[in-house]
Design an enzyme around this catalytic site. Structure first.
Site, PDB file in Angstrom:
ATOM      1  N   HIS A 133       0.826  -1.213   0.000  1.00 41.91           N
ATOM      2  CA  HIS A 133       0.000   0.000   0.000  1.00 41.91           C
ATOM      3  C   HIS A 133       0.856   1.257   0.000  1.00 41.91           C
ATOM      4  O   HIS A 133       0.348   2.345  -0.257  1.00 41.91           O
ATOM      5  CB  HIS A 133      -0.982   0.000   1.170  1.00 41.91           C
ATOM      6  CG  HIS A 133      -0.347  -0.237   2.505  1.00 41.91           C
ATOM      7  ND1 HIS A 133       0.152  -1.470   2.882  1.00 41.91           N
ATOM      8  CD2 HIS A 133      -0.120   0.580   3.555  1.00 41.91           C
ATOM      9  CE1 HIS A 133       0.645  -1.386   4.108  1.00 41.91           C
ATOM     10  NE2 HIS A 133       0.501  -0.158   4.531  1.00 41.91           N
ATOM     11  N   GLY A 183       0.526  -6.252  -1.913  1.00 38.08           N
ATOM     12  CA  GLY A 183      -0.729  -5.629  -1.512  1.00 38.08           C
ATOM     13  C   GLY A 183      -1.558  -6.601  -0.683  1.00 38.08           C
ATOM     14  O   GLY A 183      -2.407  -6.195   0.086  1.00 38.08           O
ATOM     15  N   LEU A 243       1.378   1.817  13.801  1.00 45.56           N
ATOM     16  CA  LEU A 243      -0.034   2.063  13.516  1.00 45.56           C
ATOM     17  C   LEU A 243      -0.500   1.146  12.392  1.00 45.56           C
ATOM     18  O   LEU A 243       0.010   1.207  11.274  1.00 45.56           O
ATOM     19  CB  LEU A 243      -0.253   3.511  13.093  1.00 45.56           C
ATOM     20  CG  LEU A 243      -0.490   4.521  14.217  1.00 45.56           C
ATOM     21  CD1 LEU A 243      -0.388   5.946  13.685  1.00 45.56           C
ATOM     22  CD2 LEU A 243      -1.860   4.292  14.842  1.00 45.56           C
ATOM     23  N   LYS A 300       4.322   6.840  11.491  1.00 44.86           N
ATOM     24  CA  LYS A 300       3.422   6.963  10.347  1.00 44.86           C
ATOM     25  C   LYS A 300       3.150   8.455  10.146  1.00 44.86           C
ATOM     26  O   LYS A 300       2.914   9.195  11.102  1.00 44.86           O
ATOM     27  CB  LYS A 300       2.125   6.202  10.653  1.00 44.86           C
ATOM     28  CG  LYS A 300       1.331   5.796   9.423  1.00 44.86           C
ATOM     29  CD  LYS A 300       0.394   4.649   9.781  1.00 44.86           C
ATOM     30  CE  LYS A 300      -0.573   4.300   8.659  1.00 44.86           C
ATOM     31  NZ  LYS A 300      -1.341   3.081   8.947  1.00 44.86           N
ATOM     32  N   ARG A 354       1.518 -39.583 -10.069  1.00 45.70           N
ATOM     33  CA  ARG A 354       2.482 -38.829  -9.249  1.00 45.70           C
ATOM     34  C   ARG A 354       3.907 -39.319  -9.485  1.00 45.70           C
ATOM     35  O   ARG A 354       4.848 -38.528  -9.499  1.00 45.70           O
ATOM     36  CB  ARG A 354       2.109 -38.871  -7.764  1.00 45.70           C
ATOM     37  CG  ARG A 354       2.065 -40.260  -7.174  1.00 45.70           C
ATOM     38  CD  ARG A 354       1.604 -40.217  -5.713  1.00 45.70           C
ATOM     39  NE  ARG A 354       1.454 -41.545  -5.176  1.00 45.70           N
ATOM     40  CZ  ARG A 354       1.986 -41.973  -4.029  1.00 45.70           C
ATOM     41  NH1 ARG A 354       2.710 -41.165  -3.291  1.00 45.70           N
ATOM     42  NH2 ARG A 354       1.781 -43.200  -3.600  1.00 45.70           N
ATOM     43  N   GLU A 412       3.782 -24.030   2.926  1.00 41.82           N
ATOM     44  CA  GLU A 412       3.345 -23.930   1.537  1.00 41.82           C
ATOM     45  C   GLU A 412       3.247 -22.493   1.055  1.00 41.82           C
ATOM     46  O   GLU A 412       3.395 -22.218  -0.141  1.00 41.82           O
ATOM     47  CB  GLU A 412       2.006 -24.654   1.355  1.00 41.82           C
ATOM     48  CG  GLU A 412       2.061 -26.159   1.625  1.00 41.82           C
ATOM     49  CD  GLU A 412       2.062 -26.527   3.116  1.00 41.82           C
ATOM     50  OE1 GLU A 412       1.853 -25.622   3.964  1.00 41.82           O
ATOM     51  OE2 GLU A 412       2.276 -27.704   3.440  1.00 41.82           O
ATOM     52  N   ASP A 448      -6.143 -42.289   4.565  1.00 41.94           N
ATOM     53  CA  ASP A 448      -5.671 -41.112   5.301  1.00 41.94           C
ATOM     54  C   ASP A 448      -6.809 -40.137   5.619  1.00 41.94           C
ATOM     55  O   ASP A 448      -6.691 -39.322   6.524  1.00 41.94           O
ATOM     56  CB  ASP A 448      -4.559 -40.398   4.540  1.00 41.94           C
ATOM     57  CG  ASP A 448      -3.176 -40.960   4.873  1.00 41.94           C
ATOM     58  OD1 ASP A 448      -3.067 -41.716   5.867  1.00 41.94           O
ATOM     59  OD2 ASP A 448      -2.213 -40.638   4.165  1.00 41.94           O
ATOM     60  N   GLN A 485      -6.521 -35.064   3.999  1.00 39.79           N
ATOM     61  CA  GLN A 485      -5.426 -35.229   3.037  1.00 39.79           C
ATOM     62  C   GLN A 485      -5.915 -35.278   1.585  1.00 39.79           C
ATOM     63  O   GLN A 485      -5.114 -35.483   0.674  1.00 39.79           O
ATOM     64  CB  GLN A 485      -4.654 -36.531   3.324  1.00 39.79           C
ATOM     65  CG  GLN A 485      -4.377 -36.804   4.789  1.00 39.79           C
ATOM     66  CD  GLN A 485      -3.428 -35.805   5.417  1.00 39.79           C
ATOM     67  OE1 GLN A 485      -2.299 -35.668   4.979  1.00 39.79           O
ATOM     68  NE2 GLN A 485      -3.894 -35.084   6.424  1.00 39.79           N
ATOM     69  N   ARG A 530      -2.783 -40.594  -6.380  1.00 42.47           N
ATOM     70  CA  ARG A 530      -1.966 -41.459  -5.543  1.00 42.47           C
ATOM     71  C   ARG A 530      -1.882 -42.905  -6.046  1.00 42.47           C
ATOM     72  O   ARG A 530      -0.775 -43.425  -6.182  1.00 42.47           O
ATOM     73  CB  ARG A 530      -2.500 -41.445  -4.107  1.00 42.47           C
ATOM     74  CG  ARG A 530      -1.709 -42.319  -3.152  1.00 42.47           C
ATOM     75  CD  ARG A 530      -2.219 -42.162  -1.728  1.00 42.47           C
ATOM     76  NE  ARG A 530      -1.429 -42.974  -0.826  1.00 42.47           N
ATOM     77  CZ  ARG A 530      -1.667 -44.262  -0.562  1.00 42.47           C
ATOM     78  NH1 ARG A 530      -2.675 -44.867  -1.145  1.00 42.47           N
ATOM     79  NH2 ARG A 530      -0.899 -44.929   0.272  1.00 42.47           N
TER      80      ARG A 530
END
Lengths: 626, 626
Positions: free
Chosen positions: A79, A125, A188, A248, A320, A368, A425, A429, A475
């Protein structure tokens, strides 16, 4: 690599840097008043920090500020965009006259920075993301043998975001001593005082606890700022945090440390009063209306075709696993490809790349948000990151993916373990909303290969696609369906079962494709032909091919997906067909309709309505009713 | 509030607690071998920590372990579910015989914990979320005047997640000295050693830097664990972290501190060998097959109807303002309602509640993941949280929302500043994927009021709805459309323009409803009648009413939304109509189709294709082609 060309800054005295800070303040106030919105007080607290960084510490090519050789600046507190734009203009990256176009629809100088502005590497932002991008830039510089440094300006409010601390830990673990944080502690927030107000030692201790060198300074004492930046440059083995106590609205009597000034421009009269306090006015030429927007955002580089898949049709391979193999083959022909892992490399098979190229897997641990932010920073250095985790855990980084799209970043993400087919699982998951997530990312490519051949090919394709590219993998092991030389254009689909007498089209992908093929066989045995489509590319859709097939089967359609119904491939296909004017006479969407449960994969596919049995039943029902 | 009834534990000696730890180890190994999957070694590292917490520190009603008076335990490292189930069974919450049903489809004992299991308050298994839930439980206990304490078991791997540090800062800021962390530092992640391995002091310093009291212990020395828990109970003014050095697989020679044992059960032979090392066998009765699942998950309590809206039709009021007013009125009649803010209360108007009831706004600072996690914890104490931020920033907490749904949690979320209509702040601040996000949450209610009356009514309705309830509000002021006594059933919609000669239906919501009404007036002036629908409830859909209206206009339909096309209301409506067999003869979806830009709101609505002009053009085009 050493910097060349027309570089900033020219050597300057403290007094000259102070004058720069004064000019940045003037610009920030004038721009926001002209725009009628914006955050001038958030700029004023950072004026000394930004001026000293741009005009004392940084070295960069003003004609090419996003180059590998250039030091970079990430404005995490996005900002405060006006002061960043002002610094870039004062550094000669674009004309100062351009500043007064802030926030206009025709201007590249948006309310928050995006890489449309030269010198900006990633959109900011959404608070708390800039340090991950900075760590990615710093790591990218290191990997590409550049000595360039990266400076990240943080606000104190955003240091409540966990992403900051993920990034801090990561940067220390990689010993990124080419990374410097400037923390603008103005105490602030938007709506109230920050958690720690002006207790700067708390932030110092937090950074130190993460393995950083850190010091506290007076952020409005230019000599102190310059000295701290010099110490940061000299530091070795650790990233460096300069915690700056600031105010500020600093520099203007009626703004300094005042509540209720967040995100408010000054009126014309207030501006006049403020400028009178700042000293001599600046004469600024009228803008000639020429955009300074970057015309060449990074585009994926070309590379040789990787080695072909080596499977036998019918061989059992999880997609995978094939992702890992495809990534290894891609990396063998494309030196800029890196894998990023969140401590699941043995599940996503990113480890297959690591085993071949140990230095080309970046271990990001279980974080992540930082995984995606680092990928964005690496991509901005021209690298080609492939970040992977379980599909469901990419939801942890959805805001970072959203911002990556606004950054026009070329990153590749792989989500493994999609759907109920992961089995025992349980629901925590299972990725069941990832198609909805990634489809709603503008410009994203969403790939969902069913077999190993398709997966390898699409992994390579991802590296050629601009923007966010998402690969969804499964999987369990499934049979190889395609020959090694099969091509998988994007957009595209494969028609796997068809005959002139097809009564209905089933559109499936991934795990459910096998259910659809099974259902097709069962129905065929009872005399009913259906068409079965492998929709390996969920976005963009090959609408013409979809329309032709669905028309050929009388507008009768079943979609089946190991995903929730909302925002998945079924909704996408049906809405696209309606847009295209294809009459749909009988439609059924099979998808997971509630929170699933632990259990064996086959039991779950059946219990949650997406098994061959359900496809057969839906087919019979649709054909009876029409 | 003081605990009563049949409470755990009976006083026990160290030797008895050690025997409990031994039993927990045996159960964890046996359960996972029987299930054929699971994470036994992650249980073994925590055996002393869990045994001492359950059988020395905690006091809870075994018949009602989720009651306000009961101490709570949150297993943040959810993959250690077997040892949690074992502890609950050993404490008498359900029969020990039940343990051997782990991970079966018919069993409530899923691979990762969910609140279907008595004694579990929130689903875990997406790492790094448990401390926020624990903080919410601890805060809820405090607010509800319970002396109960909350224990959170963290893994070391998950301490890389930023959510942990958001929660740690929050808990310290609220001085939650009824909250205790047990950090199980076994130094082994899923795929490799953790970032800090066994350097426990790093974790201690991190917690201390966040304002916690912290100490490091040997996590397998039962006397040390018990003593640390006693010190934690005696601590005042700060939450307490016990950093325990442990070994993954501890207690079994061939598992202890070994790589490549994550998420792997023992074979029958390995189990036999392991049990032989642990000592005397346990005789366990055969399970009688009776589920122990909770039959009464928390449901929203009833409350009196809040005061009616007080607007004049045509008055200009932003729906975000009306949310604040509605929340204040709701809080006045419902003492369990709390607002949670991420330092945007003056934008979301959560501050309207705070001004009336200063103690009922929980300031969570800029940390949306923790915001949602705390709400889940508070809801598990019977409170009714309303957490609000900008719609786009709720994407930061999408994984937490996903897990809240698996938790069957009753939380309410408000996202303000949706769509391009926010204007000059630009795309980073625009919520354009929030409908896709929340629609893909199973069981969620998605509300999108256009005017102030509808917003106030739906804010109260949210408190009555089970599950996740999402309210989408708009930044600009818009005219009040409805009388104060208008009712807004869920699901439902309002037909705002209709006549017998309607040629087409426009379905809009929020900001675009005004564009649709404007378009309807323009078209009417030229002799074309269209039907205009306010789809204030985006999920669940009132499909019967949608179908009736679209059929009445010949299957001609335009949807228009201030959201990306994917996963939004257009896709949802069209797919639902197709499922219902409504023939769609001409369809057009108007939605934002690319990353937007800063600019004035009206310019943006037009530039991105969702203004009245575009609705008029689409209508004319659809009517010409048919």
């Amino acid at each position: 690599m050493t910097a060349t060309g027309s570089r900033v800054p020219a050597p300057t005295s403290l007094e000259q840097i102070r004058e720069k800070a004064r000019r940045l303040r003037i610009h920030s106030l004038r721009m926001t008043t002209a725009a009628g919105s914006g955050h001038p007080t958030s700029c004023l607290s950072a004026a000394e920090l930004v001026a000293a960084t741009f005009f004392h510490a940084m070295k960069f090519d003003r004609a090419n500020p996003n180059s590998l050789a250039s030091d970079r600046f990430v404005l995490s507190k996005g900002h405060a965009a006006p002061i960043l734009y002002a610094a870039l203009a004062e550094a000669g990256v674009f004309p100062i006259s351009r500043l007064m176009t802030l926030r206009q629809f025709s201007s590249e100088l948006e309310g928050h920075p995006t890489p449309l502005v030269p010198g900006v590497d990633a959109a900011t932002g959404s608070l708390g993301q800039g340090l991950s991008v900075g760590a990615g830039l710093a790591l990218g510089a290191r990997l590409e043998r550049s000595n360039a440094r990266v400076y990240v300006l943080l606000g104190d409010g955003e240091m409540a975001e966990g992403n900051i601390w993920e990034a801090a830990a990561f940067a220390a673990s990689r010993q990124l001593d080419n990374l410097v944080v400037l923390a603008d502690v103005n105490a602030l927030g938007q709506s109230s005082r920050t958690m720690y107000r002006h207790d700067c030692d708390v932030y110092r201790r937090k950074f130190e606890s993460q393995g950083w060198a850190a010091e506290v300074i007076d952020g409005h004492d230019m000599a102190a700022v310059v000295d701290a930046l010099d110490r940061a440059q000299a530091a070795r083995g650790k990233p460096y945090a300069i915690i700056a106590r600031t105010e500020k609205g600093h520099g203007i009597s009626f703004l300094a440390d005042q509540d209720n000034w967040h995100g408010k421009p000054l009126s014309a009269e207030q501006l006049e009063k403020a400028l009178a306090e700042i000293g001599p006015a600046l004469a600024i030429a009228k803008d000639d209306g020429r955009s300074c927007a970057r015309t060449s955002l990074p585009v994926p580089a070309d590379f040789p075709t990787p080695a072909a898949p080596e499977y036998k049709i019918g061989q059992m391979v999880a997609s995978r696993e094939a992702y890992g193999t495809g990534l290894r083959k891609l990396a063998a022909v494309h030196p800029k490809v890196y894998a990023l892992d969140a401590d699941v490399k043995n599940s996503t098979f990113s480890e297959t790349l690591e085993k071949a190229f140990p230095d080309r897997l970046i271990q990001s641990y279980i974080a992540e948000q930082n995984l995606v932010g680092v990928a964005v920073g690496m991509a901005a250095q021209g690298l080609v990151p492939f970040a992977a985790s379980f599909a469901c855990f990419l939801s942890r980084a959805y805001d970072q993916v959203r911002m990556a799209a606004i950054s026009r970043s070329n990153i590749n993400l792989c989500g493994s373990h999609c759907g109920v087919s992961i089995g025992e699982d349980g629901p925590s998951q299972m990725g069941l909303e990832d198609l909805a997530m990634f489809r709603a990312i503008p410009g994203a490519t969403v790939l969902y290969p069913a077999d190993a051949v398709c997966t390898e090919r699409l992994t390579a394709e991802a590296a050629r696609r601009p923007g966010i590219c998402y690969l969804r993998t499964t999987r369990p092991k499934t049979p190889v369906l395609y020959a090694a030389d099969e091509k998988f254009p994007v957009p595209g689909l494969k028609v796997l079962r068809q005959s002139a007498g097809d009564r209905l089209t089933v559109i499936a992908a991934g795990m459910t494709l096998y259910e659809a093929l099974n259902a097709g066989d069962q129905l065929q045995a009872k005399g009913t032909s259906i068409r079965v489509i492998d929709l390996y590319c969920v976005k963009p859709l090959d609408v013409a091919a979809l329309a032709a097939n669905v028309r050929a089967t009388g507008g009768r359609l079943i979609t089946v997906e190991d995903h929730y119904a909302e925002g998945g491939l079924g909704e996408g296909v049906i809405a696209a067909l309606c847009d295209a004017g294809v009459p749909l006479t009988a439609v059924r969407r099979l998808a997971v309709d509630r929170v699933p449960h632990s259990g064996p994969a086959n039991e779950l596919l059946d219990a949650f309505g997406i098994s061959a049995r359900h496809i057969v039943a839906a087919t019979n029902q649709l054909l009876q009713t029409k």
